[in-house]
Design a protein around this motif. Sequence first.
Motif, short mmCIF file in Angstrom:
data_model
loop_
_atom_site.label_atom_id
_atom_site.label_comp_id
_atom_site.label_asym_id
_atom_site.label_seq_id
_atom_site.Cartn_x
_atom_site.Cartn_y
_atom_site.Cartn_z
N ILE A 17 0.87 -1.18 0.00
CA ILE A 17 0.00 0.00 0.00
C ILE A 17 0.90 1.22 0.00
O ILE A 17 1.79 1.35 0.84
CB ILE A 17 -0.91 0.04 1.24
CG1 ILE A 17 -1.76 -1.22 1.34
CG2 ILE A 17 -1.80 1.28 1.20
CD1 ILE A 17 -2.53 -1.32 2.65
N THR A 19 1.03 5.40 0.26
CA THR A 19 0.25 6.50 0.79
C THR A 19 1.12 7.74 0.90
O THR A 19 2.34 7.64 1.09
CB THR A 19 -0.34 6.12 2.17
OG1 THR A 19 -1.11 7.19 2.70
CG2 THR A 19 0.77 5.76 3.16
N LEU A 22 1.44 8.82 6.58
CA LEU A 22 1.19 7.66 7.42
C LEU A 22 1.16 8.13 8.87
O LEU A 22 2.04 8.87 9.32
CB LEU A 22 2.28 6.61 7.25
CG LEU A 22 2.10 5.37 8.12
CD1 LEU A 22 1.66 4.19 7.28
CD2 LEU A 22 3.38 5.00 8.86
N HIS A 60 -3.16 4.90 -2.91
CA HIS A 60 -4.35 5.69 -2.59
C HIS A 60 -4.25 7.12 -3.07
O HIS A 60 -5.16 7.91 -2.83
CB HIS A 60 -4.64 5.60 -1.10
CG HIS A 60 -5.13 4.26 -0.68
ND1 HIS A 60 -6.26 3.69 -1.20
CD2 HIS A 60 -4.62 3.34 0.19
CE1 HIS A 60 -6.45 2.50 -0.67
NE2 HIS A 60 -5.46 2.25 0.17
N SER A 64 -3.36 11.28 0.27
CA SER A 64 -3.93 10.21 1.09
C SER A 64 -3.15 10.05 2.40
O SER A 64 -1.99 10.44 2.51
CB SER A 64 -3.92 8.89 0.32
OG SER A 64 -2.58 8.49 0.02
N CYS A 65 -3.82 9.46 3.38
CA CYS A 65 -3.18 9.14 4.67
C CYS A 65 -3.64 7.76 5.10
O CYS A 65 -4.84 7.44 5.01
CB CYS A 65 -3.56 10.18 5.72
SG CYS A 65 -2.80 9.88 7.36
N LEU A 66 -2.72 6.94 5.56
CA LEU A 66 -3.02 5.61 6.07
C LEU A 66 -2.79 5.61 7.57
O LEU A 66 -1.78 6.13 8.06
CB LEU A 66 -2.12 4.57 5.39
CG LEU A 66 -2.48 3.10 5.66
CD1 LEU A 66 -3.77 2.73 4.94
CD2 LEU A 66 -1.34 2.18 5.21
N LEU A 371 -6.65 -1.43 8.85
CA LEU A 371 -6.14 -0.15 8.40
C LEU A 371 -7.26 0.72 7.83
O LEU A 371 -8.28 0.21 7.36
CB LEU A 371 -5.07 -0.34 7.31
CG LEU A 371 -3.91 -1.29 7.66
CD1 LEU A 371 -3.10 -1.59 6.40
CD2 LEU A 371 -3.04 -0.70 8.74
N ALA A 373 -7.62 4.12 5.21
CA ALA A 373 -7.04 5.12 4.30
C ALA A 373 -8.05 6.23 4.09
O ALA A 373 -9.23 5.97 3.79
CB ALA A 373 -6.68 4.48 2.96
N TYR A 392 -9.39 -1.62 5.51
CA TYR A 392 -8.79 -2.96 5.46
C TYR A 392 -9.08 -3.67 6.77
O TYR A 392 -8.85 -3.12 7.85
CB TYR A 392 -7.27 -2.89 5.28
CG TYR A 392 -6.80 -2.25 4.00
CD1 TYR A 392 -6.31 -3.04 2.96
CD2 TYR A 392 -6.82 -0.87 3.83
CE1 TYR A 392 -5.85 -2.46 1.78
CE2 TYR A 392 -6.37 -0.27 2.67
CZ TYR A 392 -5.88 -1.07 1.64
OH TYR A 392 -5.43 -0.49 0.49
#
Length: 402
Positions: A17, A19, A22, A60, A64-66, A371, A373, A392
């Motif tokens: 993944i 991103t 994070l 993503h 984006s941020c995970l 997770l 996102a 996820y």
Amino acid sequence: MGKIAVSASAPETLRAIRTDRLFDGERAYGPSTVLLSGPTVEDVLPGHGPLPAHIPVSDHGPGSCLLPGLIDPHTHLCLNAGSAPFAHLERSDDAAVLGDAGQAAARALRAGITTVRDLGDRSFLGLTLEHKGNGAQLPEILAAGPPLTSIGGHCHSMGGAAEGQDALRAGVRERSRRGCHTVKVMASGGMLTSGSRPFLPQFTATELRSVVVESHRHGLLAAAHAHDDRSILMAVRAGFDSVEHADFFTADGVAPNPATIAAMAERGTYACITLGERPGAPPLPDSISRRLPAIAALTRLMHEEGVPLLAGSDAGIGPSKPHDVLPHTLAAFVAAGIRPAQALHIATLRAATALRLPRKGRIAPGLHADLLAVAGDPTQDIRALSNVLAVYRGGIVVHRAS
């Protein structure tokens, strides 16, 4: 974080993944690559460097941020978040309640809430749903069963009424035998049960202590619903792991007691604050809504005084508390003066620690790949949590924005 290089002979089960940002449960990072192996995180790599061709990549996109899946430590899956949830519960059979609870859990998951602690059901239906759950299709459910309460006390219609130490200890043993995660006790009355008074205790200090001792003897957490100062202090002194609400109600308002707050901070007792409502929904009853500004100020005070806070949604108790309301709970924490990154920590790593879930709440090698996102940076603007890109559960995408 690990090194950017990944061997070309890496196992074919690996997935990646990418991103832009994070948040790992403690700290924020820039562009990152998270490697998954089955249901767990294999590694966390800085940047977006090249990977072996056989590793599939989900990107993503810009902005984006995970982050770890959110954890809601106080919800009620069997309450339907309608205008009269307890009346609906009482007139519904178990099959209907179980169906509603499954829909509630699925709604939470779509919002990125990958673990929920159900703190009050009927007929142990939370356990039934936990056992019936189709793996990744529901959040992980930690059930408490019907809350232990006094005869005719708060939420007595859920079936957990008990009188005296022997009955309370027997109630704990039943919950242990059935496989509950937590024992929930109504140390004070509540706002939503007719005849119950939230500013008065329901049990003695000795009775509360007996519940804690028996719960811990069986390896269960003990959570005390407590609104008034006396009940909160008795719960803290009895050794409860968390005090739910902890909002210092009086007959006509909110009156924090500095000595009780200091005792919570000294003992490390978690205060699970249940602020937060869905914007635009019908408000909670006036007896609750008029106290909300004072509860927000109390939340900030307890945070500043070192009380370890948890963010619970109390989802299900009314239209303003649907089962995906937790992001709005975190927004209420931020509005009360808590930094967004700290609010995220509270809903991830701290919640996992409080609920004894050592493999959840962080993005790190060997931990569960639950997770979330989102689009945007929730460490700066908590409202980004509502911009869900993907969820996820155990490494499997269970929801993706259309």
